[in-house]
Design an enzyme around this catalytic site. Sequence first.
Site, PDB file in Angstrom:
ATOM      1  N   ASP A  60       0.861  -1.165   0.000  1.00  0.00           N
ATOM      2  CA  ASP A  60       0.000   0.000   0.000  1.00  0.00           C
ATOM      3  C   ASP A  60       0.908   1.229   0.000  1.00  0.00           C
ATOM      4  O   ASP A  60       2.000   1.210   0.555  1.00  0.00           O
ATOM      5  CB  ASP A  60      -0.883  -0.025   1.262  1.00  0.00           C
ATOM      6  CG  ASP A  60      -2.004   0.982   1.200  1.00  0.00           C
ATOM      7  OD1 ASP A  60      -2.008   1.819   0.273  1.00  0.00           O
ATOM      8  OD2 ASP A  60      -2.872   0.960   2.083  1.00  0.00           O
ATOM      9  N   CYS A 106      -6.622 -26.148  14.810  1.00  0.00           N
ATOM     10  CA  CYS A 106      -7.782 -27.042  14.914  1.00  0.00           C
ATOM     11  C   CYS A 106      -7.374 -28.504  14.943  1.00  0.00           C
ATOM     12  O   CYS A 106      -8.078 -29.336  15.533  1.00  0.00           O
ATOM     13  CB  CYS A 106      -8.750 -26.765  13.764  1.00  0.00           C
ATOM     14  SG  CYS A 106      -9.636 -25.196  13.936  1.00  0.00           S
ATOM     15  N   ASP A 117      -7.767  -7.708   0.558  1.00  0.00           N
ATOM     16  CA  ASP A 117      -6.896  -7.704   1.741  1.00  0.00           C
ATOM     17  C   ASP A 117      -7.647  -7.057   2.890  1.00  0.00           C
ATOM     18  O   ASP A 117      -8.572  -6.265   2.667  1.00  0.00           O
ATOM     19  CB  ASP A 117      -5.617  -6.898   1.477  1.00  0.00           C
ATOM     20  CG  ASP A 117      -5.851  -5.399   1.709  1.00  0.00           C
ATOM     21  OD1 ASP A 117      -5.493  -4.901   2.782  1.00  0.00           O
ATOM     22  OD2 ASP A 117      -6.431  -4.738   0.823  1.00  0.00           O
ATOM     23  N   HIS A 119      -5.520 -19.900  12.665  1.00  0.00           N
ATOM     24  CA  HIS A 119      -6.844 -20.406  12.291  1.00  0.00           C
ATOM     25  C   HIS A 119      -7.570 -19.442  11.358  1.00  0.00           C
ATOM     26  O   HIS A 119      -8.098 -19.853  10.305  1.00  0.00           O
ATOM     27  CB  HIS A 119      -7.714 -20.663  13.518  1.00  0.00           C
ATOM     28  CG  HIS A 119      -9.149 -20.882  13.138  1.00  0.00           C
ATOM     29  ND1 HIS A 119      -9.595 -22.064  12.591  1.00  0.00           N
ATOM     30  CD2 HIS A 119     -10.222 -20.034  13.131  1.00  0.00           C
ATOM     31  CE1 HIS A 119     -10.883 -21.950  12.289  1.00  0.00           C
ATOM     32  NE2 HIS A 119     -11.280 -20.731  12.605  1.00  0.00           N
ATOM     33  N   CYS A 147     -12.250 -27.410   9.965  1.00  0.00           N
ATOM     34  CA  CYS A 147     -11.016 -26.722   9.584  1.00  0.00           C
ATOM     35  C   CYS A 147      -9.812 -27.650   9.726  1.00  0.00           C
ATOM     36  O   CYS A 147      -9.729 -28.444  10.666  1.00  0.00           O
ATOM     37  CB  CYS A 147     -10.818 -25.476  10.452  1.00  0.00           C
ATOM     38  SG  CYS A 147      -9.327 -24.535  10.067  1.00  0.00           S
ATOM     39  N   CYS A 164      -6.564 -26.435   9.892  1.00  0.00           N
ATOM     40  CA  CYS A 164      -5.394 -25.654  10.291  1.00  0.00           C
ATOM     41  C   CYS A 164      -4.667 -26.322  11.466  1.00  0.00           C
ATOM     42  O   CYS A 164      -5.193 -27.216  12.138  1.00  0.00           O
ATOM     43  CB  CYS A 164      -5.791 -24.228  10.664  1.00  0.00           C
ATOM     44  SG  CYS A 164      -6.514 -24.039  12.323  1.00  0.00           S
TER      45      CYS A 164
END
Length: 374
Positions: free
Chosen positions: A94, A311, A268, A337, A306, A308
């Site tokens: 940015d 998890c 984003d 997560h 999930c 991840c």
Amino acid sequence: MAAVHLEILKEDSRTKARLGKLHTPHGVIDTPVFMPVGTQGTVKAMTPEEIREVGAGIILSNTYHLFLRPGQELIREAGGLHRFMNWDGAILTDSGGFQVFSLGDLRTIQESGVEFRSHIDGSRQFLSPEIATQMQMTIGSDIVMAFDECAPYPSTREYVKNSLERTTRWLKRCKETLTTTETQALFGIVQGGMYEDLRRQSAAEITELDLPGYAIGGLSVGEPKELMYEVLDYTVPLLPREKPRYLMGVGSPDAIIEGVMRGVDMFDCVLPTRIARNGTAMTRFGKVIVRNAGSAHDFGPIDPTCDCYACRNYSRAYIRHLLKAEEILGLRLMTIHNLRYLQNLMREIRDAIREDRLPEYRQKCFADYGYEYE
């Protein structure tokens, strides 16, 4: 060919969604894509390896913050931001425009640029299109965002018109400054607030410069989501079909899906990492506040669907304990997560486009998540 370009693989037959691949000097990224935010050269609480593990190939960093600290010279000495932070994926930076204009009374806008006081030590600073672009050249980001003026919501029509016209003039100066087009791509930013004619004016002026990509700015700044979707309905079609389209600052699951259906390729937002640090998880079935007492004896994962690291290995009860005890691991697990959740969401969206079932996916997702579906 531009350093960054979009390869469109499929266009949805019932919506404006597109499936593609974004080619960058640091890898090819499947689109639509969500980019985790690494404002100060780090995605908070995450290592680069963990960013890769959750499925991200591109992150966003911020010129304003890196300009103030550690500064341009140190990043140049390090060999650019990729080497400095040990990240081999793509980086979008940015320009710092949004942060500067968020300072309110602490900044003064001139045609030459913006004078402002540092939020770190109060020192007087100056950013211009030239300085912001040169800083991004030093950073070595794959995608360089133009220095623009983001009008607040609400704003008068006169203010927004003057703002977008200044944004166009500044974009031309950014384009003249960027000399590394073999390795970096400049994206222009369409402004215009909530005024359709001004959005059309901005889009016409920005796209006339034939840049590698285009962003839609000035949304997700406090306006109702219905109004944001209305603006997207008439703004996205004004952008070239073959170029990547980036909706800045949007990261809630519902807004991502709605944006994709309107033809947006890139997103984003700090939302997933910020709410993670506050103890809130994104799940397939809505937000879960893991900090709350309801998780104290819940020995299941944050989200049973999930995959991840958090998890697979830890319970809500344990993560709540970490959060209550102010242990850093709790923040890390929540961040892992939430970022993985959004990467999985993007993968499912891409699959739905590929299989011509995006409207049905939207309906199911909204029903599961708890949104009203119309």
